[in-house]
Design a protein around this motif. Structure first.
Motif, PDB file in Angstrom:
ATOM      1  N   GLU A  54       0.820  -1.215   0.000  1.00 38.97           N
ATOM      2  CA  GLU A  54       0.000   0.000   0.000  1.00 38.97           C
ATOM      3  C   GLU A  54       0.854   1.266   0.000  1.00 38.97           C
ATOM      4  OE1 GLU A  54      -4.083  -1.481   2.114  1.00 38.97           O
ATOM      5  OE2 GLU A  54      -2.502  -0.723   3.416  1.00 38.97           O
ATOM      6  N   ALA A  55       2.015   1.212   0.625  1.00 38.21           N
ATOM      7  CA  ALA A  55       2.912   2.369   0.685  1.00 38.21           C
ATOM      8  C   ALA A  55       3.705   2.546  -0.609  1.00 38.21           C
ATOM      9  CB  ALA A  55       3.870   2.231   1.866  1.00 38.21           C
ATOM     10  N   GLY A  56       3.601   1.574  -1.526  1.00 37.14           N
ATOM     11  CA  GLY A  56       4.300   1.664  -2.792  1.00 37.14           C
ATOM     12  C   GLY A  56       5.696   1.092  -2.778  1.00 37.14           C
ATOM     13  N   ALA A  57       6.095   0.482  -1.697  1.00 31.19           N
ATOM     14  CA  ALA A  57       7.436  -0.087  -1.607  1.00 31.19           C
ATOM     15  C   ALA A  57       7.544  -1.392  -2.396  1.00 31.19           C
ATOM     16  CB  ALA A  57       7.820  -0.337  -0.151  1.00 31.19           C
ATOM     17  N   LEU A  58       6.433  -2.053  -2.624  1.00 31.34           N
ATOM     18  CA  LEU A  58       6.386  -3.292  -3.399  1.00 31.34           C
ATOM     19  C   LEU A  58       5.321  -3.158  -4.471  1.00 31.34           C
ATOM     20  CD1 LEU A  58       6.498  -5.880  -0.469  1.00 31.34           C
ATOM     21  CD2 LEU A  58       8.371  -5.289  -2.003  1.00 31.34           C
ATOM     22  N   LEU A  59       5.496  -3.846  -5.572  1.00 34.43           N
ATOM     23  CA  LEU A  59       4.543  -3.809  -6.665  1.00 34.43           C
ATOM     24  C   LEU A  59       3.212  -4.413  -6.223  1.00 34.43           C
ATOM     25  CD1 LEU A  59       3.986  -3.237  -9.658  1.00 34.43           C
ATOM     26  CD2 LEU A  59       4.854  -5.527 -10.157  1.00 34.43           C
ATOM     27  N   ASP A  60       2.132  -3.664  -6.422  1.00 36.42           N
ATOM     28  CA  ASP A  60       0.797  -4.125  -6.037  1.00 36.42           C
ATOM     29  C   ASP A  60       0.194  -4.962  -7.164  1.00 36.42           C
ATOM     30  OD1 ASP A  60      -1.807  -4.547  -5.290  1.00 36.42           O
ATOM     31  OD2 ASP A  60      -2.296  -2.435  -5.009  1.00 36.42           O
ATOM     32  N   GLN A  61      -0.043  -6.208  -6.876  1.00 35.40           N
ATOM     33  CA  GLN A  61      -0.707  -7.100  -7.825  1.00 35.40           C
ATOM     34  C   GLN A  61      -1.941  -7.705  -7.153  1.00 35.40           C
ATOM     35  OE1 GLN A  61       2.390  -9.845  -9.050  1.00 35.40           O
ATOM     36  NE2 GLN A  61       3.181  -8.377 -10.525  1.00 35.40           N
ATOM     37  N   GLY A  62      -2.649  -6.855  -6.388  1.00 35.77           N
ATOM     38  CA  GLY A  62      -3.834  -7.315  -5.687  1.00 35.77           C
ATOM     39  C   GLY A  62      -3.520  -8.008  -4.376  1.00 35.77           C
ATOM     40  N   GLY A  63      -2.334  -7.771  -3.857  1.00 33.44           N
ATOM     41  CA  GLY A  63      -1.874  -8.505  -2.692  1.00 33.44           C
ATOM     42  C   GLY A  63      -2.335  -8.057  -1.324  1.00 33.44           C
ATOM     43  N   PRO A  64      -2.508  -6.752  -1.060  1.00 31.65           N
ATOM     44  CA  PRO A  64      -2.801  -6.342   0.312  1.00 31.65           C
ATOM     45  C   PRO A  64      -4.023  -7.030   0.919  1.00 31.65           C
ATOM     46  CG  PRO A  64      -2.214  -4.422  -0.977  1.00 31.65           C
ATOM     47  CD  PRO A  64      -2.334  -5.583  -1.938  1.00 31.65           C
ATOM     48  N   GLU A  65      -5.117  -7.066   0.192  1.00 30.49           N
ATOM     49  CA  GLU A  65      -6.326  -7.685   0.754  1.00 30.49           C
ATOM     50  C   GLU A  65      -6.167  -9.193   0.891  1.00 30.49           C
ATOM     51  OE1 GLU A  65      -8.705  -6.038   2.291  1.00 30.49           O
ATOM     52  OE2 GLU A  65      -7.452  -4.323   1.762  1.00 30.49           O
ATOM     53  N   ALA A  66      -5.477  -9.811  -0.065  1.00 31.37           N
ATOM     54  CA  ALA A  66      -5.237 -11.258   0.038  1.00 31.37           C
ATOM     55  C   ALA A  66      -4.349 -11.570   1.235  1.00 31.37           C
ATOM     56  CB  ALA A  66      -4.587 -11.780  -1.250  1.00 31.37           C
ATOM     57  N   LEU A  67      -3.342 -10.736   1.462  1.00 31.60           N
ATOM     58  CA  LEU A  67      -2.462 -10.940   2.614  1.00 31.60           C
ATOM     59  C   LEU A  67      -3.203 -10.733   3.929  1.00 31.60           C
ATOM     60  CD1 LEU A  67       0.733  -9.201   1.250  1.00 31.60           C
ATOM     61  CD2 LEU A  67       0.527 -11.619   1.870  1.00 31.60           C
ATOM     62  N   ARG A  68      -4.081  -9.736   3.970  1.00 32.32           N
ATOM     63  CA  ARG A  68      -4.857  -9.519   5.197  1.00 32.32           C
ATOM     64  C   ARG A  68      -5.832 -10.663   5.432  1.00 32.32           C
ATOM     65  NH1 ARG A  68      -4.303  -3.937   3.809  1.00 32.32           N
ATOM     66  NH2 ARG A  68      -2.838  -3.090   5.299  1.00 32.32           N
ATOM     67  N   LEU A  69      -6.401 -11.190   4.362  1.00 31.69           N
ATOM     68  CA  LEU A  69      -7.279 -12.355   4.497  1.00 31.69           C
ATOM     69  C   LEU A  69      -6.473 -13.541   5.025  1.00 31.69           C
ATOM     70  CD1 LEU A  69      -9.958 -13.830   4.108  1.00 31.69           C
ATOM     71  CD2 LEU A  69      -9.290 -14.219   1.714  1.00 31.69           C
ATOM     72  N   PHE A  70      -5.290 -13.752   4.476  1.00 33.33           N
ATOM     73  CA  PHE A  70      -4.421 -14.828   4.948  1.00 33.33           C
ATOM     74  C   PHE A  70      -4.116 -14.655   6.432  1.00 33.33           C
ATOM     75  CE2 PHE A  70       0.016 -16.242   5.711  1.00 33.33           C
ATOM     76  CZ  PHE A  70      -0.190 -17.598   5.603  1.00 33.33           C
TER      77      PHE A  70
END
Length: 88
Positions: A54-70
């Motif tokens: 979310e901060a832009g330090a890593l390429l967003d490929q739909g990951g934040p919500e999937a990681l939070r779900l995990f």
């Protein structure tokens, strides 16, 4: 960075058979606590990765919500599955 597979001078290997010398109940308690800590570590890492995306330090490929779900699944699955160590 290169890491040697040789233990450092500070490393004191466990006495052979020490784990097996512990009472079975204590082995179970220690194992459950180790699993609980590992699950919490995984969840914390997932949260950290989501924040970094979310901060832009890593390429967003739909990951934040999937990681939070995990992270939520790991926590929910382990919340009831392991006894808490140290409660009187």
């Amino acid at each position: 960075m290169y890491r040697s597979s040789t233990p450092s001078a500070d490393f004191a290997p466990a006495t052979p058979g020490a784990w097996h010398d512990l009472p079975e109940e204590l082995q179970l308690v220690l194992s459950r606590e180790a699993l609980r800590r590992a699950a919490e570590t995984l969840a914390e890492h997932a949260e950290l990765l989501a924040t970094e995306i979310e901060a832009g330090a890593l390429l967003d490929q739909g990951g934040p919500e999937a990681l939070r779900l995990f992270a939520a699944v790991v926590r929910a699955t382990n919340r009831d599955g392991f006894a808490t160590v140290g409660n009187a």
